[in-house]
Design a protein around this motif. Structure first.
Motif, PDB file in Angstrom:
ATOM      1  N   LEU A  11       0.830  -1.202   0.000  1.00  0.00           N
ATOM      2  CA  LEU A  11       0.000   0.000   0.000  1.00  0.00           C
ATOM      3  C   LEU A  11       0.865   1.252   0.000  1.00  0.00           C
ATOM      4  O   LEU A  11       1.910   1.299   0.650  1.00  0.00           O
ATOM      5  N   VAL A  13       0.204   5.677   0.193  1.00  0.00           N
ATOM      6  CA  VAL A  13      -0.704   6.824   0.257  1.00  0.00           C
ATOM      7  C   VAL A  13      -0.045   7.982  -0.481  1.00  0.00           C
ATOM      8  O   VAL A  13       1.118   8.317  -0.217  1.00  0.00           O
ATOM      9  N   THR A  84      -1.263  -1.104  -4.620  1.00  0.00           N
ATOM     10  CA  THR A  84      -2.503  -0.384  -4.359  1.00  0.00           C
ATOM     11  C   THR A  84      -2.178   0.976  -3.774  1.00  0.00           C
ATOM     12  O   THR A  84      -1.307   1.095  -2.908  1.00  0.00           O
ATOM     13  N   VAL A  86      -3.698   4.828  -2.206  1.00  0.00           N
ATOM     14  CA  VAL A  86      -4.773   5.641  -1.634  1.00  0.00           C
ATOM     15  C   VAL A  86      -4.432   7.093  -1.930  1.00  0.00           C
ATOM     16  O   VAL A  86      -3.306   7.542  -1.659  1.00  0.00           O
ATOM     17  N   LEU A 100      -9.313   5.457   6.485  1.00  0.00           N
ATOM     18  CA  LEU A 100      -8.454   4.935   5.423  1.00  0.00           C
ATOM     19  C   LEU A 100      -8.706   3.446   5.209  1.00  0.00           C
ATOM     20  O   LEU A 100      -8.743   2.975   4.064  1.00  0.00           O
ATOM     21  N   LEU A 103     -11.848   3.067   3.281  1.00  0.00           N
ATOM     22  CA  LEU A 103     -11.709   3.476   1.882  1.00  0.00           C
ATOM     23  C   LEU A 103     -11.008   2.410   1.049  1.00  0.00           C
ATOM     24  O   LEU A 103     -11.414   2.118  -0.085  1.00  0.00           O
ATOM     25  N   VAL A 104      -9.968   1.796   1.596  1.00  0.00           N
ATOM     26  CA  VAL A 104      -9.145   0.882   0.811  1.00  0.00           C
ATOM     27  C   VAL A 104      -9.645  -0.562   0.839  1.00  0.00           C
ATOM     28  O   VAL A 104      -9.334  -1.350  -0.054  1.00  0.00           O
ATOM     29  N   GLN A 139     -10.464  11.859  -2.564  1.00  0.00           N
ATOM     30  CA  GLN A 139     -10.152  10.733  -1.680  1.00  0.00           C
ATOM     31  C   GLN A 139     -10.545   9.436  -2.396  1.00  0.00           C
ATOM     32  O   GLN A 139     -11.726   9.156  -2.598  1.00  0.00           O
ATOM     33  N   ARG A 140      -9.539   8.640  -2.766  1.00  0.00           N
ATOM     34  CA  ARG A 140      -9.796   7.447  -3.578  1.00  0.00           C
ATOM     35  C   ARG A 140      -8.810   6.339  -3.227  1.00  0.00           C
ATOM     36  O   ARG A 140      -7.749   6.591  -2.660  1.00  0.00           O
ATOM     37  N   ALA A 141      -9.169   5.120  -3.631  1.00  0.00           N
ATOM     38  CA  ALA A 141      -8.242   3.991  -3.557  1.00  0.00           C
ATOM     39  C   ALA A 141      -8.396   3.189  -4.838  1.00  0.00           C
ATOM     40  O   ALA A 141      -9.511   3.033  -5.360  1.00  0.00           O
TER      41      ALA A 141
END
Length: 216
Positions: A11, A13, A84, A86, A100, A103-104, A139-141
């Motif tokens: 992951l 960010v 991935t 975020v 978070l 979201l993910v 704000q996305r993942a």
């Protein structure tokens, strides 16, 4: 039996930032609770954004000139190594690790190709803006490889319409995810009422005319 969570290295960010020294450190510290790979791209900031992000523990890419959120986001994606990612705005308030994770989670589970966070109960102005145009949320993942395939990602000052168009073009599975009690510091508060209102007008003009401009 629940599958084990992915390793933190899977992951990243990504936080594009322009003159957000007052808030970026807080956002970074929350992001570091999720993963050690937190990348802030200071988009030609003239305040202490880059310093605040480094002090908070982020990896910082410092662009020499302000090129727009799209260019900053592209630089962040290119700097990341995780599968991935975020995406977060640098001026969030009320953000927690639970937000978070919420979201993910659907992206990590494979249920969605992209989740889009929308504010709920964080404040009238930001709630109203998100409810009116949720597809413009920052704000996305999603998967890093998918995001790198978005046409015009780095060319647009505001990349959200290009991302939305790519969602449709690729038939990606996506959904909105509520982020309770999260808000943004509005432009009018950061820059003063008139300068903030002018900046907001320019932003929405660019966002809402994306299709017309790209058809030319």
């Amino acid at each position: 039996m629940l599958a084990p969570p992915p390793p933190a290295s899977a992951l990243a960010v990504l936080i594009p930032a322009f003159n957000e020294a007052e808030t970026v450190g807080t956002v970074v510290r929350v992001a570091l609770e999720l993963t050690p790979q937190v990348i802030v791209v200071s988009d030609g900031s003239t305040d202490g954004t880059a310093h605040s992000a480094r002090e908070a523990g982020a990896q910082v890419v410092d662009l020499p000139q302000n090129a727009g959120k799209g260019a900053a986001l592209l630089a962040a994606v290119q700097a990341a190594t995780a599968e991935t990612v975020v995406l977060l705005d640098a001026d969030l308030t009320g953000l927690t690790l639970a937000h978070l994770q919420r979201l993910v989670a659907p992206v990590l589970s494979g249920d969605l190709d992209m989740s889009i966070g929308v504010f709920e109960g964080g404040g009238f102005v930001t709630d109203w803006g998100n409810k009116l145009t949720p597809h413009l949320s920052g704000q996305r993942a999603c998967r890093r490889a998918w995001l790198l395939g978005v046409p015009d990602l780095g060319a647009e000052r505001w990349p959200e319409p290009a991302i939305t168009q790519h969602l449709k073009a690729t038939g990606a599975r996506w959904a909105y995810v509520n982020l309770p009690q999260v808000a943004q510091v509005v432009k009018e508060k950061k820059r003063g009422f008139w300068r903030g209102a002018q900046a907001r007008t320019k932003m929405y003009a660019a966002l809402l005319t994306y299709r017309a401009r790209r058809r030319k």
